[in-house]
Design a protein around this motif. Sequence first.
Motif, mmCIF file in Angstrom:
data_model
loop_
_atom_site.group_PDB
_atom_site.id
_atom_site.type_symbol
_atom_site.label_atom_id
_atom_site.label_comp_id
_atom_site.label_asym_id
_atom_site.label_seq_id
_atom_site.Cartn_x
_atom_site.Cartn_y
_atom_site.Cartn_z
ATOM 1 N N PRO A 184 13.334 -4.682 -0.671
ATOM 2 C CA PRO A 184 11.884 -4.868 -0.586
ATOM 3 C C PRO A 184 11.279 -5.185 -1.960
ATOM 4 N N VAL A 185 10.367 -6.122 -1.986
ATOM 5 C CA VAL A 185 9.716 -6.504 -3.242
ATOM 6 C C VAL A 185 8.322 -5.878 -3.280
ATOM 7 N N PRO A 186 7.976 -5.198 -4.370
ATOM 8 C CA PRO A 186 6.668 -4.513 -4.403
ATOM 9 C C PRO A 186 5.506 -5.464 -4.614
ATOM 10 N N GLU A 187 5.379 -6.447 -3.751
ATOM 11 C CA GLU A 187 4.276 -7.386 -3.863
ATOM 12 C C GLU A 187 3.775 -7.712 -2.460
ATOM 13 N N PRO A 188 2.757 -6.980 -1.984
ATOM 14 C CA PRO A 188 2.320 -7.160 -0.604
ATOM 15 C C PRO A 188 1.842 -8.581 -0.317
ATOM 16 N N ALA A 189 1.421 -9.318 -1.333
ATOM 17 C CA ALA A 189 0.880 -10.660 -1.106
ATOM 18 C C ALA A 189 1.917 -11.599 -0.481
ATOM 19 N N ARG A 239 4.302 -10.849 1.511
ATOM 20 C CA ARG A 239 4.858 -10.290 2.736
ATOM 21 C C ARG A 239 4.884 -11.323 3.864
#
Lengths: 327, 329
Positions: free
Chosen positions: B265-270, B272
């Motif tokens: 998982p990448v900590p960048e909700p944009a 997603r």
Amino acid sequence: MTLLEIDDLRVAFPGPSGPVNAVNGVSLKVDPGQTLAILGESGSGKSVTAQAVMGILDTPPARISGAVRLHGRELLTLPRKQRDRISGEEIGMVFQDAMAALNPVFTVGHQIMEVLRVRRGMSRADARRRAVELVDRVRIPAAKDRIRDYPHQFSGGMRQRIMIALAICLEPDLLIADEPTTALDVTVQAQVMELLAEIQRDSGMGLLLITHDLGVVAEVADDVAVMYAGRIVERGTVEQIFDGPAHPYTEGLLASMPRVDRRDDVLYAIPGAPPNPARLPAGCPFHLRCPRATDECRTVLPPLEVLPANRASACHHHEEVLGATRR
Amino acid sequence: MPPGDDVVLRVENLVKHFPLKGRIPFTSGGVVKAVDGVSFDLRRGETLGVVGESGCGKSTLARMLVGLEQPTSGAVRFGESVVHTAKGRELRALRRRIQIVLQDPYTSLNPRRTIREILLQPFEIHPDVLDRRRRIDRIRDLLDLVGLDPDLHLDRYPHQFSGGQRQRIGIARALALQPDVIVCDEPVSALDVSVQAQVVNLLERLQEELGVAYVFIAHDLSVVRHISDRVAVMYLGKLVETGPEASLYDTPRHPYTSALLSAVPVPEPAGRGQRQRILLAGDPPSPVDPPSGCRFRTRCWQATETCATTEPPLAAGVHPVACHFPLAA
């Protein structure tokens, strides 16, 4: 209408030198279909908060105060029997360690069928049919045969799926998942998170996700509550939290996490370690590790203040933090 | 062939099979092929990251590198010596040069000894390294080096420290005899997120100052990317791809590496929903009875008949991959 409402929840356990305050006034809401992530490290009180909502803390020794309302109905003051009925039927639970959560001496089919027969009064045959459907629903191949297997005959990821099947078998309105993928490998974690999201889309239940993993939060949460030392220190939408945190703890956590998609030269390291909940420092519990701490922080506990755009931060210097982090 | 000048540790076709007991007494139940032919070179002062899922054999590999486990075949070479055939004086010298940091800072320190005793122990085993009178100064320097306070911490017991502090003590112990290689087996996985970065930064700083080489074994791909110069990906006892950190993470060539990276998982909700995610079906197969040919073929989306019959070799080179149909760079 709000599905779950927690208001000023406090949980304390007796300790050798006075009470250990694990949760110190947590308030939050979950709407139907919404995913709220509670993000925190070990000892932050995130799991105890979940356990208090689920009604699985023994009182005594735990002392619980505040309010927990499901569909507007207060749970904390309900008699034990009613409470158990509600938390059994309307709240589903998924834990980190499926091996410990499932009964090792019964087949998984038996465990799912037992719930259906006791709660729904189903006949043995109906319950078996439904159990096969559920095991199939969580994408376990050959469900018809696998329900005759015992928990130890499944791999870690499969056991987690069985626990999800068990949690959703009464079609709860709220699912509480406490570190559901922490013990899993990353490829299996992706499968399980995908499955949870899909079930939630189909059923419209609310999801309260307890985790320490920033990546998982960024992937699945709508809203985030960051906990530190038993308090919510920051609350907001997932975009607000990740794109411009308003609390130095969140800011530090994000900066200290290495990325898989790029390489940073140096990681920011939050100094020190999380405080012992039995001996919280005066003032803001984060001030000992905070680069922005001032005299005010050492003496006055900052309240969780609501900021514009319906977010909140418990920091005396939230404007300064926001100014520095906002992109 | 002795390793070249800059190679400090050479691993040659290392194999470890654990025999299983059968259902009937005195019969064999087959073997667990924990490590099944692993080769690599570790250069002076570099960090080689080893990633893989649980059960892929990475911890067994770690234990063989430091001589805690006898390999079924293959060799670990350090200079002119071979780790598992060395005896007596040669073995003692080797043990000094290759140290290990373990995952669990709670069980890897003796709870009945003070930090002073724990750190003096390496010098008692290797008394010729340092004169007795100078040892206390040395362990004070060590504590200082890993960010602990000698005046405050020397006479405390392990339980009086936090997890992160204990891992620092474990690192100080590994550094005591000035090794050339430290094998780190999941050194930060038991630590809280906010403390992980402290230990990662410490390991990096120590490497800069002391020139020690690390074999950094972990399941966390992000941490491995951050700390490693080169990375090796392990699947069911074999290396499937090795390469420089940037090349391997940005242009993975093995389908397994690609799937593994896409699952993080990448900590960048944009971003997603826009990221391409390869969802692998099922779990890794059992190492008792690994698939024929390519071991990854049962979970691979581009497997053909060739993959079932012929095992793809891991060639030499900068960024080799063990796949018949490597992904385009």
